[in-house]
Design a protein around this motif. Structure first.
Motif, short mmCIF file in Angstrom:
data_model
loop_
_atom_site.label_atom_id
_atom_site.label_comp_id
_atom_site.label_asym_id
_atom_site.label_seq_id
_atom_site.Cartn_x
_atom_site.Cartn_y
_atom_site.Cartn_z
N HIS A 265 158.31 32.13 -33.65
CA HIS A 265 158.55 30.70 -33.42
C HIS A 265 159.24 30.53 -32.06
O HIS A 265 160.20 31.27 -31.76
CB HIS A 265 159.43 30.13 -34.53
CG HIS A 265 159.43 28.63 -34.58
ND1 HIS A 265 160.14 27.87 -33.68
CD2 HIS A 265 158.80 27.77 -35.40
CE1 HIS A 265 159.93 26.59 -33.96
NE2 HIS A 265 159.12 26.50 -35.00
N PRO A 266 158.80 29.59 -31.23
CA PRO A 266 159.41 29.43 -29.91
C PRO A 266 160.92 29.14 -29.96
O PRO A 266 161.66 29.54 -29.05
CB PRO A 266 158.65 28.24 -29.32
CG PRO A 266 157.33 28.28 -29.99
CD PRO A 266 157.61 28.74 -31.39
N CYS A 302 156.30 18.16 -34.72
CA CYS A 302 157.30 19.24 -34.80
C CYS A 302 158.60 18.72 -34.18
O CYS A 302 158.61 18.28 -33.02
CB CYS A 302 156.79 20.46 -34.02
SG CYS A 302 158.04 21.73 -33.84
N PHE A 304 160.94 20.16 -32.93
CA PHE A 304 161.39 20.93 -31.77
C PHE A 304 160.60 20.57 -30.51
O PHE A 304 160.93 21.00 -29.41
CB PHE A 304 161.24 22.43 -32.09
CG PHE A 304 161.80 23.35 -31.04
CD1 PHE A 304 163.14 23.29 -30.65
CD2 PHE A 304 160.99 24.30 -30.43
CE1 PHE A 304 163.64 24.14 -29.68
CE2 PHE A 304 161.49 25.16 -29.46
CZ PHE A 304 162.82 25.08 -29.08
N ASN A 305 159.55 19.72 -30.65
CA ASN A 305 158.61 19.55 -29.52
C ASN A 305 159.25 19.09 -28.19
O ASN A 305 158.84 19.56 -27.13
CB ASN A 305 157.39 18.72 -29.93
CG ASN A 305 157.60 17.22 -29.87
OD1 ASN A 305 157.74 16.65 -28.79
ND2 ASN A 305 157.62 16.57 -31.03
N CYS A 308 160.48 22.25 -26.50
CA CYS A 308 159.61 23.42 -26.53
C CYS A 308 158.77 23.51 -25.25
O CYS A 308 158.10 22.54 -24.88
CB CYS A 308 158.70 23.34 -27.75
SG CYS A 308 157.61 24.75 -27.92
N ALA A 311 154.77 23.13 -26.05
CA ALA A 311 154.29 22.07 -26.95
C ALA A 311 152.94 21.50 -26.51
O ALA A 311 152.68 21.35 -25.31
CB ALA A 311 155.34 20.96 -27.03
N CYS A 315 151.43 19.14 -31.47
CA CYS A 315 152.85 19.32 -31.82
C CYS A 315 153.57 17.98 -31.90
O CYS A 315 154.56 17.84 -32.62
CB CYS A 315 153.55 20.19 -30.78
SG CYS A 315 152.82 21.80 -30.57
N CYS A 340 155.09 26.83 -36.97
CA CYS A 340 154.68 26.52 -35.59
C CYS A 340 153.16 26.51 -35.53
O CYS A 340 152.52 27.43 -36.05
CB CYS A 340 155.25 27.59 -34.64
SG CYS A 340 154.66 27.38 -32.94
N HIS A 341 152.61 25.48 -34.87
CA HIS A 341 151.15 25.44 -34.71
C HIS A 341 150.68 26.64 -33.88
O HIS A 341 149.53 27.04 -33.99
CB HIS A 341 150.73 24.14 -34.01
CG HIS A 341 151.00 22.91 -34.82
ND1 HIS A 341 150.52 22.74 -36.09
CD2 HIS A 341 151.73 21.79 -34.55
CE1 HIS A 341 150.92 21.57 -36.57
NE2 HIS A 341 151.66 20.98 -35.65
N LEU A 342 151.53 27.14 -33.02
CA LEU A 342 151.13 28.23 -32.12
C LEU A 342 151.79 29.56 -32.51
O LEU A 342 152.14 30.37 -31.64
CB LEU A 342 151.51 27.87 -30.68
CG LEU A 342 150.90 26.57 -30.13
CD1 LEU A 342 151.32 26.39 -28.67
CD2 LEU A 342 149.38 26.58 -30.22
FE1 SF4 Z 1 156.60 24.33 -30.01
FE2 SF4 Z 1 154.51 23.13 -31.09
FE3 SF4 Z 1 155.39 25.35 -32.16
FE4 SF4 Z 1 156.80 23.13 -32.39
S1 SF4 Z 1 154.78 23.51 -33.25
S2 SF4 Z 1 157.57 25.11 -31.87
S3 SF4 Z 1 156.44 22.18 -30.42
S4 SF4 Z 1 154.52 25.11 -30.13
#
Ligand code: SF4
Length: 349
Positions: A265-266, A302, A304-305, A308, A311, A315, A340-342
């Motif tokens: 997770h970022p 998210c 956290f976007n 991040c 993002a 996100c 996290c999507h990524l």
């Molecule tokens: Fe970053 Fe998107 Fe993952 Fe949230 S979902 S932590 S904004 S990459």
């Protein structure tokens, strides 16, 4: 003479690894004049006998509110549990009577607070405060309670315990006061200790000593330990697994060494980058940009976007689920999850 430690063996201890506490889909909100703050939003975690779970997050992440809800010490109102279960040995504490919960608090689940000076009574000697547990809960005489207090002070390695038992909290150093808090939590040999930032107020060397002591006693007594902290640096050597919280949700879970080696997770990645390292002496310390969100105005998608670096549009609109994490061959990694999507790019990129 029966010692505190011998008493422990008579307790109905669970085997190492037996589930002790399970928090399931917990939601806690606060009703304020400005609106409803969703402080805890569907949190799940568990801790087994002999296991240490570190719950990590910045202030406002919901880590302490979850702990206070487990202990039954959250002020309600303004706090309110709107959903979820807290299972202690399989029984939901949220549906127990006040009397049942009171019997668990302190005896079965004990808490160590951040600020020992305000948690201890300044006008009572530490021996009196430690002995009170035995007088109130076990009907010990004053003399017996004092002996138990000395024994506990010895156990947490307070030098000259017999001479110091009548001293007051302000006569001890910060590290020694925190040892007294640990002794107090241990006094009734609980199944589980929740330590909320137990070393934050201490300098680094004393922090390490207190953490080592806590880990040693936890292993010896086969207790579960929930260690709440904002500092990834203090948990590496003591925790078995970590749950990272952000804006009331768990955003990553992992066995401790896997999380340090390769976060998914970022936010966790940013926290790890912010730990000072000896090989980066003289370089500017990394800090995650921005601040944790106001819980009355959590960003869409998210949370956290805005902070991040990677993002995407997705996100900003869709809250990521807490995905199971897999290795490069698609094999699920036990105990690993990321919201996290990524997560794939973060973990394998
Ligand atoms: Fe970053 Fe998107 Fe993952 Fe949230 S979902 S932590 S904004 S990459």
């Amino acid at each position: 003479m029966t010692t505190v430690i011998e008493n422990d063996q008579k307790n109905d201890r669970l085997e190492v690894g037996t589930p002790l506490l399970e928090v399931k889909d917990l939601h806690v909100e606060f009703h304020t004049r400005d609106g409803v703050a969703k402080a805890v939003n569907g949190v799940n975690y568990s801790v087994a006998a002999g296991e240490t779970l570190a719950v990590l997050g910045e202030s406002g992440s919901g880590k302490s509110v979850t702990a206070q809800t487990i202990m039954g010490i959250l002020d309600m109102p303004p706090g309110k549990v709107t959903q979820g279960q807290i299972l202690y040995r399989g029984k939901d504490m949220l549906t127990m009577s006040n009397e049942e919960r009171r019997r668990i608090r302190g005896r079965k689940i004990a808490m160590i607070f951040q600020d020992a000076l305000s948690a201890l009574n300044p006008v009572l000697s530490v021996g009196y405060q430690l002995g009170e547990m035995f007088r109130v809960h076990q009907g010990a005489s004053r003399k017996e309670a004092k002996e138990k207090a000395i024994e506990l002070m010895d156990r947490v390695r307070i030098p000259a315990a017999r001479e110091r038992v009548n001293d007051y909290p302000h006569q001890f150093s910060g590290g020694m006061r925190q040892r007294i808090m640990i002794a107090m939590a241990l006094s009734l040999q609980p199944d589980l200790i929740i330590a909320d930032e137990p070393t934050t107020a201490l300098d680094v060397t004393v922090q390490a000593q207190v953490m080592d002591l806590l880990a040693e006693l936890q292993a010896e007594y086969n207790m579960g330990l929930i260690l709440i902290t904002h500092d990834l640096g203090v948990v590496a050597d003591v925790a078995d697994k970590i749950a990272v919280m952000y804006a009331g949700r768990i955003v990553e879970t992992a066995p401790v060494h896997e999380l340090y080696a390769n976060p998914a997770h970022p936010y966790t990645k940013g926290l790890l980058r912010s730990i000072p390292r000896l090989d980066q002496k003289g370089q500017e310390l990394y800090a995650i940009k921005g601040l944790p969100p106001n819980l009355l105005k959590v960003p869409t998608g998210c949370a956290f976007n805005p902070r991040c670096d990677v993002a995407t549009d997705l996100c900003r609109t869709e809250i990521p689920a807490l995905h199971h994490v897999t290795d490069k061959d698609g094999k699920e990694l036990t105990g690993r999850r990321s919201a996290c999507h990524l997560w794939k790019e973060t973990l394998h990129g």
